[in-house]
Design a protein around this motif. Structure first.
Motif, short mmCIF file in Angstrom:
data_model
loop_
_atom_site.label_atom_id
_atom_site.label_comp_id
_atom_site.label_asym_id
_atom_site.label_seq_id
_atom_site.Cartn_x
_atom_site.Cartn_y
_atom_site.Cartn_z
N THR A 166 38.42 23.54 -44.56
CA THR A 166 38.33 22.12 -44.96
C THR A 166 37.01 21.79 -45.62
OG1 THR A 166 37.56 21.55 -42.72
CG2 THR A 166 39.92 21.37 -43.16
N GLY A 167 36.16 22.79 -45.84
CA GLY A 167 34.87 22.57 -46.48
C GLY A 167 34.84 23.08 -47.90
N SER A 168 33.64 23.22 -48.42
CA SER A 168 33.45 23.75 -49.77
C SER A 168 32.16 24.55 -49.80
CB SER A 168 33.41 22.63 -50.81
OG SER A 168 32.38 21.70 -50.50
N ALA A 176 28.19 30.14 -45.51
CA ALA A 176 29.61 29.89 -45.72
C ALA A 176 29.79 28.47 -46.24
CB ALA A 176 30.38 30.12 -44.42
N ASN A 177 30.96 27.89 -46.03
CA ASN A 177 31.24 26.55 -46.53
C ASN A 177 30.53 25.49 -45.69
OD1 ASN A 177 32.84 27.66 -48.48
ND2 ASN A 177 34.77 27.29 -47.40
N VAL A 178 30.42 24.32 -46.25
CA VAL A 178 29.83 23.17 -45.55
C VAL A 178 30.75 21.97 -45.72
CG1 VAL A 178 27.44 23.95 -45.80
CG2 VAL A 178 28.47 22.54 -47.60
N GLY A 179 30.54 20.97 -44.88
CA GLY A 179 31.26 19.71 -45.03
C GLY A 179 32.66 19.70 -44.48
N GLY A 180 33.03 20.71 -43.66
CA GLY A 180 34.39 20.78 -43.14
C GLY A 180 34.59 19.95 -41.89
N GLU A 181 35.84 19.89 -41.46
CA GLU A 181 36.19 19.20 -40.22
C GLU A 181 35.74 20.05 -39.02
OE1 GLU A 181 37.67 16.21 -39.81
OE2 GLU A 181 37.63 15.88 -41.99
N PHE A 182 35.18 19.39 -38.03
CA PHE A 182 34.63 20.09 -36.87
C PHE A 182 35.48 19.76 -35.64
CE2 PHE A 182 30.86 20.54 -33.80
CZ PHE A 182 31.02 21.91 -33.69
N ILE A 183 36.50 20.60 -35.39
CA ILE A 183 37.47 20.33 -34.33
C ILE A 183 37.84 21.62 -33.60
CG2 ILE A 183 38.48 18.31 -35.49
CD1 ILE A 183 40.82 20.14 -36.30
#
Length: 508
Positions: A166-168, A176-183
């Motif tokens: 869910t990140g980029s 790695a990616n950043v800005g993703g959902e943290f669940i």
């Protein structure tokens, strides 16, 4: 229709016996490669499925949802701003936190059981969080900084993968990616020592008790159910064909297998033969406390429904014992050869192998135990070693099988099995002989992946309910007990003596 898999590096840091790590960036890279390989394989298959067309908003969606399943207690810490892990992931069977668990226990390994359902042991994620806080300088520095502490993230592998999907890209080297959902979901959260089994939420008191410091709850993933639409894959995560596809199912690997086996009623159980060995029984809508060395855990939660609980017996080494024969002793070339060698002898001839490489897990929970081979004479050979390694899996299952019987007051009439070990006919027959009930293999052996798919499909309406899912289960093969009672008792008696020999090898 298509599948892809890759092995990732098993890191055993030199001079640190019992340590076991994974590289989070390698795992994400391998996951992305597998996704891309499946997308291409579907396109080249007889079905000619082009998931790339899903990126066209006007075309009907071919892929309805994504489900995720993972090794539950393997723990990662990373920085949300940079996308960089602070340290390698600490794997579920890593032993470095044994002393941490012992210190927290203060002579009572069950002191947190009433809230968590778990004994204090190195197995669980919370002790790994504590170790990283104590031993990773960059992490300690960020937690001590009022600004940076809000960027610290701890997660099991499911949380890490969702964050990536869910990140980029951060654009940074070694990130790695950043800005993703943290669940995360309740099944994974129930394996930390941080979650209250009653509220299904993080408990600040438990977090502070285990970590020794006050940890901001923003550092822990939001707990969700096992089957719901959490988020959609982002356009920049790395594979355009999955852009916008809902992530709708998350289950820890053993709970996913329970779901995949259709064990939706109290008293239904499954046993998974993978790297480790995991026997789990559905106990219904209330947690059942264990007094016989089992774990009280969450089985699954569908949407806003009440959570379903389970009893579980976790054993650290099953398939990994066969890998040890291959990689360390080098007496076999592959797992299948273990059965070929074992069949060359009609019995173990008194040789027992206790694979307590990481101590003994359920139902003993003895971190001072170590692996041992006992009863050896000059007449034993590699055939006996292979047989003893396979039989150890069946004996360990018997130990947990009996503990579940005592804790639940439910006597299993048969045992549904899954995982790679079920391909071994000798093991499956010996298993039936030891537990003295039929062992039943399903048509689909990879029930872990199947369970994650079922959970995701249920959330988006592919399947109506668990009744429909259960109707899809089908039996492939059944192994009936064939050993006489005298020989069964003789085998089990030898195993118990071998277990006793494995204990007390490490001064704690």
């Amino acid at each position: 229709a298509a599948s892809a898999q890759m092995e990732h590096t098993q890191i055993f840091p030199p001079s640190n016996v019992g340590w076991h790590e994974h590289d989070p960036l390698e795992i994400w890279g391998n996951t992305l490669t597998c996704i891309q390989n499946v997308v291409e394989a579907l396109k080249q298959s007889e079905f000619g499925i082009d998931l790339g067309s899903d990126a066209d908003a006007d075309a009907p969606r071919l892929l309805h949802a994504i489900g995720i399943t993972n090794q539950r207690e393997t723990t990662i810490a990373w920085n949300a701003e940079t996308g960089k892990p602070y340290h390698n992931a600490i794997v579920w069977d890593d032993l470095r936190t044994t002393q941490i668990a012992s210190n927290i226990a203060n002579g009572n390994n069950d002191r947190l059981r009433s809230k968590t359902g778990l004994p204090l042991a190195s197995y669980f994620a919370g002790t790994k969080v504590r170790w990283m806080i104590d031993h990773v300088p960059s992490l300690r520095a960020d937690l001590a900084d009022d600004f940076q502490r809000s960027r610290v993230r701890f997660g099991t592998m499911d949380a890490w993968i969702v964050y990536q999907l869910t990140g980029s890209s951060s654009g940074a080297v070694g990130a790695a990616n950043v800005g993703g959902e943290f669940i995360t979901d309740v099944t994974n959260a129930s394996r930390w020592l941080f979650m209250d089994l009653g509220t299904l939420q993080w408990d600040e008191g438990l977090v502070e008790e285990v970590c020794g410091v006050s940890l901001p709850l923003t550092a822990l993933p939001t707990i969700q159910s096992s089957s719901q639409v959490y988020a959609a894959c982002s356009s920049g995560f790395g594979e355009r064909a999955l852009d916008g596809v809902p992530i709708a199912g998350i289950l820890g690997d053993q709970q996913a297998a329970l779901f995949g086996q259709g064990a939706f009623a109290p008293g239904e159980a499954k046993n998974t033969y993978g790297t480790g060995l995991f026997l789990m029984m559905n106990t219904g809508l209330s947690p059942v406390p264990s007094t016989h060395g089992l774990l009280t855990t969450v089985g699954y939660r569908i949407g806003e429904d009440d959570a379903v609980y389970a009893l579980e017996g976790s054993v650290s080494h099953s398939g990994s014992t066969i890998q040890w024969l291959r990689d360390q002793l080098q007496i076999i070339d592959d797992a299948a050869e273990s059965e070929v060698l074992a069949k060359k002898t009609s019995s173990n001839d008194g040789l027992y192998f206790v694979p307590a490489f990481a101590g003994l897990f359920a139902p003993y929970w003895r971190s001072d135990a170590r692996a041992c081979i006992v009863g050896m004479t000059a007449s034993h050979n590699k055939n006996h070693f292979a047989r003893a390694a396979l039989e150890a899996t069946a004996y360990q299952t018997k130990d947990v099988f009996d503990a579940i019987d005592k804790d639940s007051n439910v006597t299993l009439k048969e045992l549904k099995v899954d995982g790679g070990g079920t391909m071994n006919q000798l093991l499956m027959q010996f298993q039936a002989d030891m537990i003295n009930v039929p062992v039943v293999k399903p048509v689909v052996k990879e029930t872990t992946a199947l369970g994650a798919a079922f959970a995701a499909g249920l959330a988006v309406g592919v399947w109506k309910d668990v009744v429909e899912i259960k109707s899809l289960w089908a039996e492939e093969e059944r192994f009936l007990p064939a050993m006489n009672e005298v020989d069964r008792k003789k085998n089990l008696s030898g195993w118990k003596r071998a277990i006793d020999k494995s204990m007390g090898w490490v001064d704690e």
